[in-house]
Scaffold this active site. Structure first.
Site, short mmCIF file in Angstrom:
data_model
loop_
_atom_site.label_atom_id
_atom_site.label_comp_id
_atom_site.label_asym_id
_atom_site.label_seq_id
_atom_site.Cartn_x
_atom_site.Cartn_y
_atom_site.Cartn_z
N GLY A 49 4.02 20.37 -2.53
CA GLY A 49 5.25 19.68 -2.19
C GLY A 49 6.10 19.34 -3.39
O GLY A 49 7.30 19.19 -3.28
N ASP B 280 -4.37 10.22 -9.15
CA ASP B 280 -4.36 11.19 -8.04
C ASP B 280 -5.58 12.11 -8.13
O ASP B 280 -5.46 13.32 -8.03
CB ASP B 280 -3.06 12.00 -8.07
CG ASP B 280 -2.83 12.74 -6.76
OD1 ASP B 280 -3.40 12.31 -5.74
OD2 ASP B 280 -2.09 13.73 -6.75
#
Length: 661
Positions: free
Chosen positions: A21, A134
């Site tokens: 994304g 992350d």
């Protein structure tokens, strides 16, 4: 189009090897250092976000200081016109997510080995004051030797302030989100430790601890639900390994490992014999009253604070003041003028485009053909910049997905518009699935229509032995049927009991069964007749594949006994026959006898012998006796047996004897 383009005159983009994304990743060649590199090209429009641009440069460059064998090296960070990129080490291999899908559940020993590399890499980053934020299997690479390589250090922090969001990205990350991040708090080093615990859980079980239909529902489970027991899923996992997961994923950071180094040290001894009887890790109970965790909110502006602040009423009585009508009039006029000026200032700040000349709105050309979009943009007064191909499941091939700047933004005439053109649905290059387990491959290819056929094969049951389309073929998942040929295991047939079968029966069985019969050995047997089967391999009722060889042992009959020879000397006497010479009735006997010879009866001798090799069914010797004869009879007698002989003269037994061993 970016393929074939040289970024900053140095990096030639060869092919796209990944995407998400936030960015596309390309394989590129560094023309100066003559080496292959991976280049991550970000999908952000930094045109009006100078502060964000500076922040990204600062955070991404800080990651270049990390040097560790288990961290992907970042070689360079830069920009070329509106392309913002990061140059990284090119790692041949797969992501940890792909490895889990193919190999889960991973053994505790292998999982500990991978996690020790991972915790070592994260602790190095923490020591350099960099929090990953992350950590997930998609951001962890495994090279061809299965060495861990962590990527995307510092980039999550740099990009966190952007307004760009994508549901899939959030949903993919929320599975590894710490409770404090789920509440909206700031990520800490122990937030990375929490994510490490979730990764270990997924390695050991092949599944995630929390799942749900939305990112919000998953985040709530991170806040409210205790981590499931690994040992309830796979009981063979040691308690010490489960304790590592439970401690790393504790809801309260105070109950977790204080650092990734502490977690690494615990992993190093988790499989040692000394910890075999370890008790289950339990978070210490807080005896204090139940506390409600505060909700972290955005900072309140000064105006809001002043609006809500209550002033205590004054107890003093104001003295009456004589109104001054003239001063009050000027105050009202001044207030109105100040309000007008403030309104004008706000108009400048909030709507700057209203006071600038030649600003035009970027038209929405999404879903238009490339040529049609170019024609419309040029007719509006814009120029066309780069045209980047991008995979899209919603937008047809050669149509516009979006533009940069976005539709509706105000830009000067002749501004350059960057077009993102659909390359169609995402294609997938088929790997070699032969030799892999069908259940794991179905998970990996869950977007495909999988058809299977089963065949007998030497490979274990459930192993893929063939695939169509072939390896390396590029296909589109929802438009492709994949046929996987799966092993049913060997075609096994039951072996009959061949005991006491003779050679003809064996020959007939060989023709009807498909097995091969081989005489492997012979030996004596007191119970099995000579030439029949004594034993076989494989054993009766064993299951073997057609064409297999069955070895048989045939009987040579009883083992030969010891024998001895006995010689008997036998005298057979001769007795001359008696001849009658009397007269006949007619008185002419004398004359007739003178003319005829007397008739003499022959003495026929027959000798019968019963021993090891002969029976008395037939005589061993037969002759006419003309005189007394001495015969030497040789008899062969087996151990424990008897021999006998019989002599007959004209069918009359004259001598008979039985001789023991």
């Amino acid at each position: 189009m970016l393929i074939g383009k040289r970024i900053s005159g140095r990096y030639k983009l060869l092919e796209m090897i990944g995407g998400g994304g936030m960015s596309n990743v390309y394989l590129a060649h560094d023309m100066i250092l003559d080496r292959d590199v991976a280049i991550k090209v970000l999908r952000y429009d930094f045109a009006n976000e100078e502060e964000l641009h500076r922040r990204f440069q600062r955070e991404a460059l800080s990651a270049t200081s990390l040097t560790h064998p288990n961290i992907v090296n970042i070689y360079d960070v830069g920009e070329d016109e509106d392309i913002h990129y990061i140059v990284m080490e090119f790692v041949k291999g797969k992501t940890l997510k792909e490895y889990i899908l193919l190999n889960a559940p991973v053994s505790p020993m292998k999982s500990v080995m991978l996690m020790k590399q991972l915790t070592s890499a994260i602790s190095t980053a923490h020591n350099n004051h960099i929090i990953h934020r992350d950590i997930k299997p998609q951001n962890i690479l495994l090279d061809e030797e299965e060495n861990v390589k962590v990527t995307d250090f510092g980039i999550a922090m740099a990009l966190s302030a952007t307004s760009y969001t994508q549901t899939n990205s959030v949903l993919g990350t929320v599975h590894y989100l710490s409770p404090e991040q789920a509440r909206g708090g700031t990520a800490t080093k122990q937030s990375d430790v929490y994510a490490l615990g979730i990764v270990l859980f997924e390695l050991l079980t092949g599944q995630l601890p929390f799942s749900g239909e939305s990112a919000v529902s998953i985040a709530l489970k991170h806040l409210q639900t205790e981590t499931p027991s690994i040992r309830k899923i796979i009981p063979s996992i040691p308690q010490s390994i489960e304790n590592v997961v439970l401690k790393a994923t504790a809801k309260n950071p105070k109950d977790r490992y204080r650092s990734a180094e502490e977690m690494e040290a615990d992993l190093a001894t988790a499989l040692s014999p000394e910890r075999a009887e370890e008790e289950k890790f339990v978070v210490a109970i807080d005896d204090d009253a139940t506390k409600v965790l505060p909700v972290i909110k955005e900072p309140v502006s000064f105006n809001e604070v002043s609006d809500t602040k209550k002033m205590a009423p004054s107890k003093k009585v104001a003295k009456p003041v004589k109104p001054k009508s003239k001063n009050k009039k000027w105050k009202i006029v001044g207030g109105i003028l100040a309000g007008i000026l403030l309104l004008i200032l706000l108009m400048f700040v909030l709507f700057p485009g209203l006071f600038k000349a030649d600003k035009i709105s970027v038209p929405d050309v999404s879903n238009l053909e490339l040529e049609e979009a170019i024609e419309q943009l040029e007719s509006e007064g814009f120029t066309i910049g780069d045209k980047t191909l991008e995979v899209s499941d919603e937008v047809e091939e050669n149509k516009i997905i979006r533009t940069t700047p976005e539709a509706g933004k105000l830009r000067d005439k002749n501004s350059e518009i960057h077009l993102f053109v659909s390359s169609g649905k995402e294609s997938y290059v088929l790997e070699n699935y032969v030799g892999k387990d069908i259940d794991q491959v179905k998970i990996l290819l869950q977007n495909f229509n999988i058809q299977t056929e089963e065949k007998f094969d030497d490979q274990p049951r459930g192993t893929i032995i063939g695939q169509t389309p072939a390896v390396g073929e590029e296909v589109i998942p929802d438009e492709t049927d994949i046929l996987l040929t799966v092993s049913k295991g060997p075609d096994l047939r039951t072996v009959s009991d061949l005991t006491d079968w003779n050679e003809k029966a064996l020959s007939d069985y060989e023709k009807s069964s498909g097995f091969k019969i081989r005489v492997a050995n012979r030996r004596n047997s007191d119970s099995i007749p000579k030439g029949n089967v004594i034993e076989q391999s494989p054993k009766p009722n064993a299951k073997v594949s057609p064409g297999s060889t069955i070895d048989v042992t045939l009987s040579d009959g009883p083992k030969a006994k010891d024998t001895k020879f006995v010689v008997k000397s036998v005298t057979i006497p001769y007795e001359p026959p008696v001849v009658d010479e009397g007269e006949g009735e007619d008185g002419n006997n004398e004359e007739e006898n003178n003319n005829e010879q007397p008739v003499v009866e022959k003495q026929v001798v027959r000798i019968y012998i019963q021993d090891k090799t002969r029976t008395m069914l037939e005589p061993v010797e037969e002759f006419v006796l003309t005189e007394t004869v001495v015969k030497q009879l040789k008899l062969e007698i087996s151990e424990g047996e008897k021999a006998a002989y019989r002599i007959e003269v004209n069918s009359k037994v004259i001598i008979e004897e039985t001789i023991p061993y």
